[in-house]
Design a protein around this motif. Structure first.
Motif, PDB file in Angstrom:
ATOM      1  N   ALA A   1       0.821  -1.212   0.000  1.00 42.61           N
ATOM      2  CA  ALA A   1       0.000   0.000   0.000  1.00 42.61           C
ATOM      3  C   ALA A   1       0.854   1.260   0.000  1.00 42.61           C
ATOM      4  O   ALA A   1       0.503   2.260  -0.643  1.00 42.61           O
ATOM      5  N   THR A   2       1.973   1.237   0.710  1.00 45.19           N
ATOM      6  CA  THR A   2       2.826   2.429   0.765  1.00 45.19           C
ATOM      7  C   THR A   2       3.767   2.518  -0.431  1.00 45.19           C
ATOM      8  O   THR A   2       4.344   3.574  -0.683  1.00 45.19           O
TER       9      THR A   2
ATOM     10  N   GLU B   1       2.167   3.913  10.250  1.00 45.72           N
ATOM     11  CA  GLU B   1       3.059   5.006   9.873  1.00 45.72           C
ATOM     12  C   GLU B   1       4.372   4.949  10.656  1.00 45.72           C
ATOM     13  O   GLU B   1       4.372   4.798  11.880  1.00 45.72           O
ATOM     14  N   GLY B   2       5.482   5.060   9.948  1.00 42.51           N
ATOM     15  CA  GLY B   2       6.789   5.065  10.593  1.00 42.51           C
ATOM     16  C   GLY B   2       7.310   3.696  10.974  1.00 42.51           C
ATOM     17  O   GLY B   2       8.391   3.590  11.559  1.00 42.51           O
ATOM     18  N   SER B   3       6.574   2.643  10.643  1.00 41.26           N
ATOM     19  CA  SER B   3       7.040   1.290  10.947  1.00 41.26           C
ATOM     20  C   SER B   3       8.117   0.885   9.942  1.00 41.26           C
ATOM     21  O   SER B   3       8.302   1.544   8.916  1.00 41.26           O
ATOM     22  N   PRO B   4       8.833  -0.210  10.196  1.00 40.37           N
ATOM     23  CA  PRO B   4       9.853  -0.657   9.231  1.00 40.37           C
ATOM     24  C   PRO B   4       9.280  -1.047   7.876  1.00 40.37           C
ATOM     25  O   PRO B   4      10.035  -1.234   6.927  1.00 40.37           O
ATOM     26  N   PHE B   5       7.949  -1.144   7.778  1.00 46.54           N
ATOM     27  CA  PHE B   5       7.317  -1.597   6.539  1.00 46.54           C
ATOM     28  C   PHE B   5       6.676  -0.444   5.765  1.00 46.54           C
ATOM     29  O   PHE B   5       6.023  -0.668   4.753  1.00 46.54           O
ATOM     30  N   ASP B   6       6.882   0.758   6.244  1.00 45.61           N
ATOM     31  CA  ASP B   6       6.367   1.962   5.601  1.00 45.61           C
ATOM     32  C   ASP B   6       7.343   2.374   4.497  1.00 45.61           C
ATOM     33  O   ASP B   6       8.457   2.818   4.772  1.00 45.61           O
ATOM     34  N   LEU B   7       6.929   2.222   3.234  1.00 46.49           N
ATOM     35  CA  LEU B   7       7.813   2.494   2.096  1.00 46.49           C
ATOM     36  C   LEU B   7       7.524   3.839   1.433  1.00 46.49           C
ATOM     37  O   LEU B   7       7.998   4.092   0.320  1.00 46.49           O
TER      38      LEU B   7
END
Length: 327
Positions: free
Chosen positions: A34-35, A90-96
């Motif tokens: 999604a990001t 938001e801001g997680s390691p998976f937020d691209l």
């Protein structure tokens, strides 16, 4: 509908049951997809549905929607209708998401086998740009399409080659070889995309050696300088146990620590751990230093600005005043 807060799935302990861990991994991938895509547009990603109705795997793909820059991410299987909503990603390691709008130039939409798309998503050492490409793969009818920026294909090929060269598992190495073949053919002829998986190796099963990734624009003198620095940092008497190597990609150099197996049970392959990355910007002829987090993602080292003098970055890496590189 499954409503989840991603914060509850971060830093899971080792004893978490398998179903919970698989759910967490699916949530991570949905956030990445999604990001990696555009805001406000629902699209069918290449991510498979996790459900198994009647003990048979659902053949559907996950539609994802990030309605705004921040806020919940919606997902739904295009076959069984399994839906979900993810918040606090938001801001997680998976937020691209990109930190700021970036001009990426022409994009090639390559038709690839679904197995290749799955393989690309499984590469652990991708930088954020290449990870964004892998998770932006989408489904159009029966086809899986990989949108690759004009400047990103060679770099992605470099990551696949590096991962394949260090992969001890034979079956996964074959999948990486197949991905390398498909992407390399696309690089040679970017105006036509491969329509089928090209088998790696000859009739004997031997896999041909993978050439190193192209390095247009990387100063050869700087490459040699980093290689010498890596060789000099480990004393000769210790090189049978540990080595420092420089892996070359299209736009950066990755410094990797390799260690010999510490016991017979772990096999004969040396382990690899990335330490730092040096990214070259051709337009300004400067190098930037990146550090690696525990999720094997690289981030800008903001204590040192980009510099045309590579020695400045290597000196900082050697000193490591923040203990971010060597611990």
């Amino acid at each position: 509908m499954l409503v989840t807060d991603l914060r509850h799935f971060l830093d899971l302990p080792d004893e978490v049951p398998g179903p919970a861990r698989r759910l967490a991994e699916q949530l991570y991938d949905l956030v990445r997809a999604a990001t990696a895509g555009d805001t406000g547009t629902a699209w069918v990603s290449a991510l498979p549905c996790r459900r198994r109705p009647g003990n048979r795997r659902c053949t559907g793909r996950m539609l994802v929607l990030r309605a705004a820059t921040e806020g919940p991410i919606a997902s739904e299987c295009n076959t069984c209708g399994d839906a979900g909503r993810i918040s606090d990603w938001e801001g997680s390691p998976f937020d691209l998401r990109r930190a700021q709008p970036t001009e990426i130039g022409p994009v090639h939409h390559l038709r690839i086998p679904d197995e290749v798309a799955t393989t690309l998503r499984g590469i652990m050492l991708l930088d954020t740009d290449c990870e964004r490409v892998a998770f932006r793969a989408y489904v159009d009818g029966d086809d899986t399409i990989l949108p690759v920026p004009d400047t990103g294909l060679e770099e992605l090929i470099g990551y696949v080659a590096a991962d394949a060269n260090h992969e001890p598992n034979r079956r996964r190495q074959q999948r990486l070889d197949a991905a390398f073949t498909v992407l390399s053919e696309a690089a040679e002829n970017p105006h036509s995309s491969p329509s089928a998986l090209v088998p790696a190796g000859d009739s004997t099963g031997a896999v041909p050696p993978r050439p190193g990734p192209a390095v247009p624009g990387l100063p050869e003198l700087d490459i040699a300088r980093v290689q010498r620095w890596c060789g000099a940092r480990v004393p000769e008497h210790a090189r049978h146990e540990v080595r420092l190597e420089c892996e070359i990609a299209a736009r950066h150099l990755t410094i990797v620590e390799r260690r010999a197996p510490w016991c017979d049970d772990v096999g004969t392959e040396w382990t690899s751990m990335p330490i730092a990355r040096l990214r070259y910007t051709k337009a300004t002829k400067t190098w930037s230093l990146y550090w690696r987090d525990r999720n094997l993602r690289f981030h800008t080292y903001d204590r040192l600005p980009p510099s045309p003098h590579l020695e400045t970055l290597l000196t900082e890496l050697d000193r490591d005043p923040t203990c971010m590189f060597w611990g």
